[in-house]
Design a protein around this motif. Structure first.
Motif, PDB file in Angstrom:
ATOM      1  N   ALA A  22      -7.054 -44.764 -10.892  1.00  8.75           N
ATOM      2  CA  ALA A  22      -5.773 -44.634 -10.085  1.00  8.75           C
ATOM      3  C   ALA A  22      -5.325 -43.063 -11.009  1.00  8.75           C
ATOM      4  O   ALA A  22      -4.279 -42.556 -10.694  1.00  8.75           O
ATOM      5  N   ASN A  23      -6.950 -42.618 -11.350  1.00  8.54           N
ATOM      6  CA  ASN A  23      -6.056 -41.311 -11.811  1.00  8.54           C
ATOM      7  C   ASN A  23      -7.634 -40.375 -11.607  1.00  8.54           C
ATOM      8  O   ASN A  23      -8.912 -39.784 -12.073  1.00  8.54           O
ATOM      9  N   LEU A  84     -15.542 -34.300 -24.616  1.00 10.06           N
ATOM     10  CA  LEU A  84     -14.146 -33.692 -23.624  1.00 10.06           C
ATOM     11  C   LEU A  84     -14.695 -34.365 -22.481  1.00 10.06           C
ATOM     12  O   LEU A  84     -16.154 -33.450 -22.039  1.00 10.06           O
ATOM     13  N   PHE A  85     -14.006 -35.033 -20.831  1.00  6.36           N
ATOM     14  CA  PHE A  85     -15.163 -34.427 -19.835  1.00  6.36           C
ATOM     15  C   PHE A  85     -13.336 -34.252 -19.030  1.00  6.36           C
ATOM     16  O   PHE A  85     -12.121 -35.115 -19.205  1.00  6.36           O
ATOM     17  N   PHE A  86     -13.705 -33.512 -17.685  1.00 10.79           N
ATOM     18  CA  PHE A  86     -13.401 -33.896 -16.859  1.00 10.79           C
ATOM     19  C   PHE A  86     -13.872 -34.421 -15.461  1.00 10.79           C
ATOM     20  O   PHE A  86     -14.545 -33.930 -15.310  1.00 10.79           O
ATOM     21  N   PHE A  87     -12.659 -35.582 -14.765  1.00 11.02           N
ATOM     22  CA  PHE A  87     -13.253 -36.178 -14.007  1.00 11.02           C
ATOM     23  C   PHE A  87     -12.495 -35.743 -12.698  1.00 11.02           C
ATOM     24  O   PHE A  87     -11.356 -35.574 -12.535  1.00 11.02           O
ATOM     25  N   ARG A  88     -13.315 -35.463 -11.904  1.00 10.80           N
ATOM     26  CA  ARG A  88     -12.718 -35.928 -10.406  1.00 10.80           C
ATOM     27  C   ARG A  88     -13.704 -36.684  -9.133  1.00 10.80           C
ATOM     28  O   ARG A  88     -14.320 -36.998  -9.397  1.00 10.80           O
ATOM     29  N   ASN A  89     -12.353 -37.437  -7.896  1.00 12.10           N
ATOM     30  CA  ASN A  89     -12.788 -38.349  -7.790  1.00 12.10           C
ATOM     31  C   ASN A  89     -14.213 -39.712  -8.271  1.00 12.10           C
ATOM     32  O   ASN A  89     -14.801 -39.895  -7.598  1.00 12.10           O
ATOM     33  N   GLY A  90     -13.620 -39.619  -9.886  1.00  7.83           N
ATOM     34  CA  GLY A  90     -14.539 -40.989 -10.037  1.00  7.83           C
ATOM     35  C   GLY A  90     -16.463 -39.790 -11.076  1.00  7.83           C
ATOM     36  O   GLY A  90     -16.587 -40.397 -11.716  1.00  7.83           O
ATOM     37  N   LYS A  91     -15.992 -38.912 -10.809  1.00 10.58           N
ATOM     38  CA  LYS A  91     -17.218 -38.101 -11.216  1.00 10.58           C
ATOM     39  C   LYS A  91     -16.519 -36.797 -11.642  1.00 10.58           C
ATOM     40  O   LYS A  91     -15.875 -36.410 -11.712  1.00 10.58           O
ATOM     41  N   ALA A  92     -17.841 -36.793 -13.390  1.00 10.60           N
ATOM     42  CA  ALA A  92     -17.528 -36.442 -14.646  1.00 10.60           C
ATOM     43  C   ALA A  92     -18.099 -34.663 -13.469  1.00 10.60           C
ATOM     44  O   ALA A  92     -18.872 -34.208 -13.022  1.00 10.60           O
TER      45      ALA A  92
END
Length: 118
Positions: A22-23, A84-92
Motif C-alpha cells: 500500500a505504501n 530502520l529501513f526505507f523501502f521503495r517498491n517493496g525493496k529495502a
C-alpha cells in the motif's frame, strides 16, 4: 498530516506485506525496550515529520517477533533493535541499526526516496 497520524503498528508478516504494498515508498522502524530506541526514534521523527508522503510502520519486536523476522527474511538483513529501513517498491533501499541510526544517516537514507507531491 503529522507523523503520529502516519504511523501504523505492524504485528504480523501479512501486515508487513500489506503495508509495503500500500505504501510504495515507506519506512519501517523496529523498536525494542533498550535506551537506544527513544534516542534513535528522535532522529527518525525529526526527518519524517516533514515528509508527509511517507508512512512509518512500527514493529514492537518483543510483541511482534513474526513481523520482525519477516522483515529480516525479505531484506536479508539480520535483526537488530532498534532498526530502520526505507523501502521503495517493496525493496529495502536503506537500513541502519543501533547507534548507526543518526541524524546524518536518516538524512542520507531519505535521499534514496523521491518526495511525492500530494
Amino acid at each position: 498530516m503529522a507523523l503520529k497520524d502516519r504511523i501504523e503498528f505492524l504485528s504480523s508478516p501479512a501486515e508487513v506485506d500489506a503495508f509495503l504494498k500500500a505504501n510504495p515508498q515507506s519506512a519501517i522502524f523496529k523498536v525494542g525496550n533498550c535506551h537506544k530506541t527513544s534516542e534513535t526514534f528522535g532522529f527518525v521523527q525529526a526527518h519524517l515529520e516533514a515528509r508527509e508522503d511517507l508512512r512509518l510502520g512500527v514493529i514492537k519486536v518483543i510483541e511482534a517477533r513474526p513481523a520482525s523476522n519477516h522483515v529480516a527474511a525479505i531484506t536479508g538483513v539480520t535483526h537488530e533493535s532498534p532498526q530502520l529501513f526505507f523501502f521503495r517498491n517493496g525493496k529495502a533501499v536503506f537500513d541502519r541499526d543501533n547507534w548507526d541510526i543518526t541524524d546524518e544517516a536518516v538524512a542520507e537514507g531519505l535521499q534514496q526516496l523521491t518526495p511525492v507531491k500530494a
